[in-house]
Structures are given as structure tokens and as C-alpha cells.
Motif scaffolding. Structure first.
Motif, mmCIF file in Angstrom:
data_model
loop_
_atom_site.group_PDB
_atom_site.id
_atom_site.type_symbol
_atom_site.label_atom_id
_atom_site.label_comp_id
_atom_site.label_asym_id
_atom_site.label_seq_id
_atom_site.Cartn_x
_atom_site.Cartn_y
_atom_site.Cartn_z
ATOM 1 N N ASN A 158 -3.325 4.240 -7.561
ATOM 2 C CA ASN A 158 -3.109 3.812 -5.867
ATOM 3 C C ASN A 158 -1.852 3.275 -5.322
ATOM 4 N N LYS A 159 -0.732 4.091 -5.530
ATOM 5 C CA LYS A 159 0.111 4.139 -5.315
ATOM 6 C C LYS A 159 1.300 3.732 -4.283
ATOM 7 N N GLU A 160 -0.175 2.989 -3.103
ATOM 8 C CA GLU A 160 0.919 2.541 -1.156
ATOM 9 C C GLU A 160 1.274 0.985 -2.413
ATOM 10 N N VAL A 202 -1.272 6.569 -13.508
ATOM 11 C CA VAL A 202 -1.915 7.520 -13.147
ATOM 12 C C VAL A 202 -1.835 8.372 -12.734
ATOM 13 N N ASP A 203 -0.735 8.112 -11.813
ATOM 14 C CA ASP A 203 0.100 8.971 -10.981
ATOM 15 C C ASP A 203 0.807 10.600 -11.272
ATOM 16 N N SER A 204 0.031 11.605 -11.286
ATOM 17 C CA SER A 204 0.641 12.119 -12.226
ATOM 18 C C SER A 204 2.248 12.741 -13.010
ATOM 19 N N GLU A 205 2.848 12.167 -11.693
ATOM 20 C CA GLU A 205 4.147 12.476 -12.037
ATOM 21 C C GLU A 205 5.360 11.390 -12.588
ATOM 22 N N HIS A 206 3.774 10.066 -12.373
ATOM 23 C CA HIS A 206 5.412 8.484 -13.219
ATOM 24 C C HIS A 206 3.921 8.436 -14.941
ATOM 25 N N LEU A 222 6.878 8.446 -0.975
ATOM 26 C CA LEU A 222 5.894 7.331 -2.156
ATOM 27 C C LEU A 222 6.274 7.061 -3.709
ATOM 28 N N GLU A 223 6.238 8.394 -4.274
ATOM 29 C CA GLU A 223 6.867 8.445 -5.545
ATOM 30 C C GLU A 223 7.609 7.742 -5.839
ATOM 31 N N VAL A 224 8.984 8.281 -5.208
ATOM 32 C CA VAL A 224 10.100 7.936 -5.482
ATOM 33 C C VAL A 224 9.923 6.358 -5.280
HETATM 34 MG MG MG Z 1 1.290 12.174 -7.965
#
Ligand code: MG
Ligand code: NAD
Length: 389
Positions: free
Chosen positions: A124-126, A149-153, A220-222
Motif C-alpha cells: 500500500n504505497k499510498e 513489496v512494490d517491485s521497484e522499491h 507515487l513511487e518517487v
Molecule cells: Mg511498482
């Protein structure tokens, strides 16, 4: 045996988590599964995981959930209401909490897990976007551990893992973006809901799929990377990499770049977090380099996809700007999915509404929730009178 609770168990990440957990019945047991309104899918998740507790967010659905569990002859305890989800996020019985709720609806449970000192596997990136520094401080203060869990992070986490404190001080983050379904489409004024909810490489929930199409997801990922790795925004770059094989990279002082590669399947990152520091087999086919016909890179086009630029802007402005941008985007996407506004209206609405964010940074979870709520009301009002001109 570690006990896991899955918040958002019926979604794309929740389902992939259950898939990985079921490969390791000797290592993990499930405490709770939660969902907002899909009772049957939640009861199925309870059956697949043999969960002790199932929580449905919409309190009206308690009776239906109880019936659905009975129909499956499960001993799972039924609970209902948003408060019950937050309680499960902090329940002493669960060692690991998977935060896979979509949107700002996940903020309260993320904070609850942080305060309870959990190992938090956060999709939950938000909640990172809105919680920002306050969330990271809460995690630290309560000895919780956040695994992205977000793949980039998750990729950045892996590339930073062996770095010394000194090496970390000068790192740059290079986030990769697939570019979404409209990377090559010049006219976005005719984009349909059907087109915006199909991603070329990843299979995901509707909201994040639309966010990928506007590049808001990368924005949002930034913001997420800024807080997770304590990296100022001027040391975070985004590069479009349509094959989604490189999941992100870290560059060090000497110019050397470390990258993490893999098949675009979220079970990989979920398994990494579940097993950490061990590695588990997620059941995903490893990359076959002989079938990859090149890795390519492009600069993101912030003229067609200004949402990415708004994310940097929100970080620079500070205060409640990131909470505002996130909430405006959620409401705009909801309206787009209902056919009330066009795809190209999403960034237009964000651009205008962002300006009304308070310049005071939130000091408590209550401040965060209040700013989010206010932003939603303002945005809905704005959209009601919006003509698109
Ligand atoms: Mg992602
Ligand atoms: P999804 O729409 O498939 O599932 C969302 C889950 O959240 C469902 O279980 C739903 O019941 C629950 N939920 C929705 N509203 C709720 C509410 N108000 N209260 C409580 N629960 C609620 O979403 P998803 O694609 O699985 O994404 C989940 C999160 O993971 C998002 O923040 C997304 O950005 C992030 N993420 C997803 C992926 C992916 O591949 N799907 C990748 C990276 C990050």
C-alpha cells in the motif's frame, strides 16, 4: 511457524500472497484475512489459508460473511467494520502483516502495524505517500520493520542492502517505469476505461492500472522512495523501460549502477519479503535471457504524463501536498472509472487541486486522515461543477 495477516486479501497482491504462502505451509500460518466488500472472495481466501479470522470492512456485510464461512464449514471467526481491520493490523497474534489494501484506506492500518512493532510487508504505497516522514518515524520509534513489496522499491532495497552507511549517503535511485499502455499514443483525449485498465506487462487492481497509464503510479513511487530510503527527490530519477525486466537501480558515488532483474510477477517480491533474509521460491519461472530481445530505455514524457512532474512538485512543496495529490488522484480516478470525466481530466484536476494543500506538515495520524478527508470532499465538489474546459 510465523503467523501472517493479509489486509486486502481479495485483491491482486492479496491473492498472490496467498499463492506464495500456500507453497510453504510448514513455515507460515494465517491469522487474519480482510477485504472491503467481496464477501464470497473473502470466505474463499479464508478457506485457502485456513485463517483464524476474516474481517469484512463494510460493517453491513457481517451476517453475509458469517453465512459464507458457515457454508464452507470453516471455524474462522467473522468480524466486520473498518475498526476491526485496524485492530487486526496490530493484533499480537500476527508477527507479519501484509498491507495490500488499495489507496488511502490503508493508512490507518499501516500506522497501527507500525505502532505495534510488526514486520510490515507493505504494498500500500499510498500510506507511505501520505504518512511520509511521520510514518517512517513511527516505524523507528516502535521497532517495526518495513519491507517494500512494490517491485521497484523491493529492487532498490536489494541494491542498497550491501551498501555501507557512507556509500548510502551519496546514492541515487533510478526507478524504472514500463511507460504504461499509452507510451506511444499521442492523442490521449479518446482513451476509454477499457483501454486504461489493461496494462501491457503487469496484472494488477484497477486503480493502480489507471495510475500506471497516467504515470501517477511512478509519481507515487518517487514519493514512496523518498521516504522509504531517505533519499531527497533530486537524487531520484525515473527511466522508462518498457520490458519491465529491470525493476529498478541504485547508482553509487563512483557511477557504478546495481540493478535487480526478474520476471514481472509480484509473487517474486512478496516471497522475498516473506522469507527475508532467506530466499523463498515463489514458483515464478526464472528469466530466460535467450528469449529477451533487448532492454531499452527512454526518458519519460511529462508533457503527455504530467502526473509524474506533479509528484516531484508535491515533494518540493511539502506540507500536505503529497496527501492532497494522492487524494485528488484517487477521487479523479474513481470518477474516470465511472465514466464521469475523461482520462485527460485526471491530471488537469490534480494540477488545480494540488494548489489548495495546506503548507503545514501533519504531526499525527489524525492530521493525515483529516487532510485526506478534506482533500476528497474538496475534489468531489470541484468535479461536480467541472466541465472539462
Ligand atoms: Mg511498482
Ligand atoms: P486491488 O484493487 O486488487 O485490491 C485491493 C484490496 O483492498 C482488496 O482486497 C479490497 O477488498 C481492499 N480494499 C479496498 N478498499 C478498501 C477499504 N476501504 N477498506 C479496506 N479494504 C479495502 O489492489 P491491488 O492491485 O492488489 O493493490 C493493492 C495495493 O498494492 C495498492 O496500494 C497498490 O498500489 C499496491 N501495489 C500493487 C501492485 C500489483 O501488482 N497489484 C504492485 C505494486 C504495488
Amino acid at each position: 511457524m510465523k503467523k501472517v495477516s493479509i489486509l486486502g486479501a481479495t485483491g491482486s497482491i492479496g491473492t498472490s500472497t496467498i499463492d506464495v504462502l500456500n507453497r510453504y505451509p510448514e513455515k507460515f500460518a494465517v491469522r487474519a484475512v480482510t477485504a472491503y466488500s467481496n464477501v464470497q472472495k473473502l470466505a474463499d481466501a479464508a478457506k485457502k489459508t485456513n485463517a483464524e479470522v476474516a474481517v469484512i470492512g463494510d460493517a453491513k456485510l457481517f451476517g453475509e460473511l458469517q453465512e459464507a464461512l458457515n457454508a464452507r464449514q470453516l471455524k474462522t471467526i467473522a468480524k466486520a467494520g473498518e475498526k476491526a481491520i485496524v485492530e487486526e493490523a496490530a493484533d499480537p497474534d500476527a508477527e507479519i502483516v501484509v498491507g495490500a489494501i488499495v489507496g488511502a484506506a490503508g493508512i490507518a492500518s499501516t500506522f497501527a502495524s507500525a505502532k505495534a512493532g510488526k514486520r510490515l510487508l507493505l504494498a500500500n504505497k499510498e500510506s507511505v505517500v501520505c504518512g511520509g516522514r511521520l510514518l517512517m518515524d513511527t516505524i523507528k520509534a516502535h521497532g517495526a520493520q518495513l519491507l517494500p513489496v512494490d517491485s521497484e522499491h523491493n529492487a532498490v532495497f536489494q541494491c542498497l542492502e550491501s551498501a555501507s552507511e557512507k556509500m548510502r549517503q551519496s546514492h541515487r535511485i533510478i526507478l524504472t517505469a514500463s511507460g504504461g499502455p499509452f507510451r506511444k499514443r499521442m492523442d490521449l483525449s479518446t482513451v476509454t476505461v477499457e483501454e486504461a485498465t489493461h496494462h501491457p506487462n503487469w496484472s494488477m487492481g484497477k486503480k493502480i492500472t489507471v495510475d500506471s497509464a497516467t504515470l501517477m503510479n511512478k509519481g507515487l513511487e518517487v514519493i514512496e522512495a523518498r521516504w522509504l530510503f531517505d533519499t531527497p527527490e533530486d537524487r531520484i530519477d525515473v527511466v522508462v523501460h518498457p520490458q519491465s525486466i529491470i525493476h529498478s537501480m541504485v547508482q553509487y558515488e563512483d557511477g557504478v549502477v546495481l540493478a535487480q532483474l526478474g520476471a514481472p510477477d509480484m509473487r517474486n517480491t512478496i516471497a522475498y519479503c516473506l522469507g527475508y533474509p532467506e530466499r523463498l521460491n515463489a514458483g515464478v519461472k526464472p528469466l530466460d535471457f535467450s528469449s529477451i530481445h533487448g532492454l531499452t530505455f527512454e526518458k519519460p514524457d511529462t508533457k503527455r504524463f504530467p502526473q509524474l512532474a506533479y509528484a516531484y512538485e508535491a515533494l518540493r512543496r511539502g506540507g500536505c501536498s503529497c496527501i492532497m495529490l494522492n487524494a485528488v488522484n484517487e477521487i479523479a480516478v474513481e470518477n474516470f472509472l465511472k465514466g464521469k470525466i475523461r482520462f485527460i481530466d485526471i491530471p488537469k484536476i490534480c494540477e488545480v487541486m494540488m494548489l489548495s494543500a495546506s503548507e503545514h506538515a501533519p504531526k499525527s495520524l489524525e492530521d493525515v486522515l483529516e487532510a485526506d478527508k478534506e482533500a476528497r470532499i474538496l475534489t468531489q465538489e470541484y468535479i461536480s461543477g467541472y466541465t472539462g474546459e
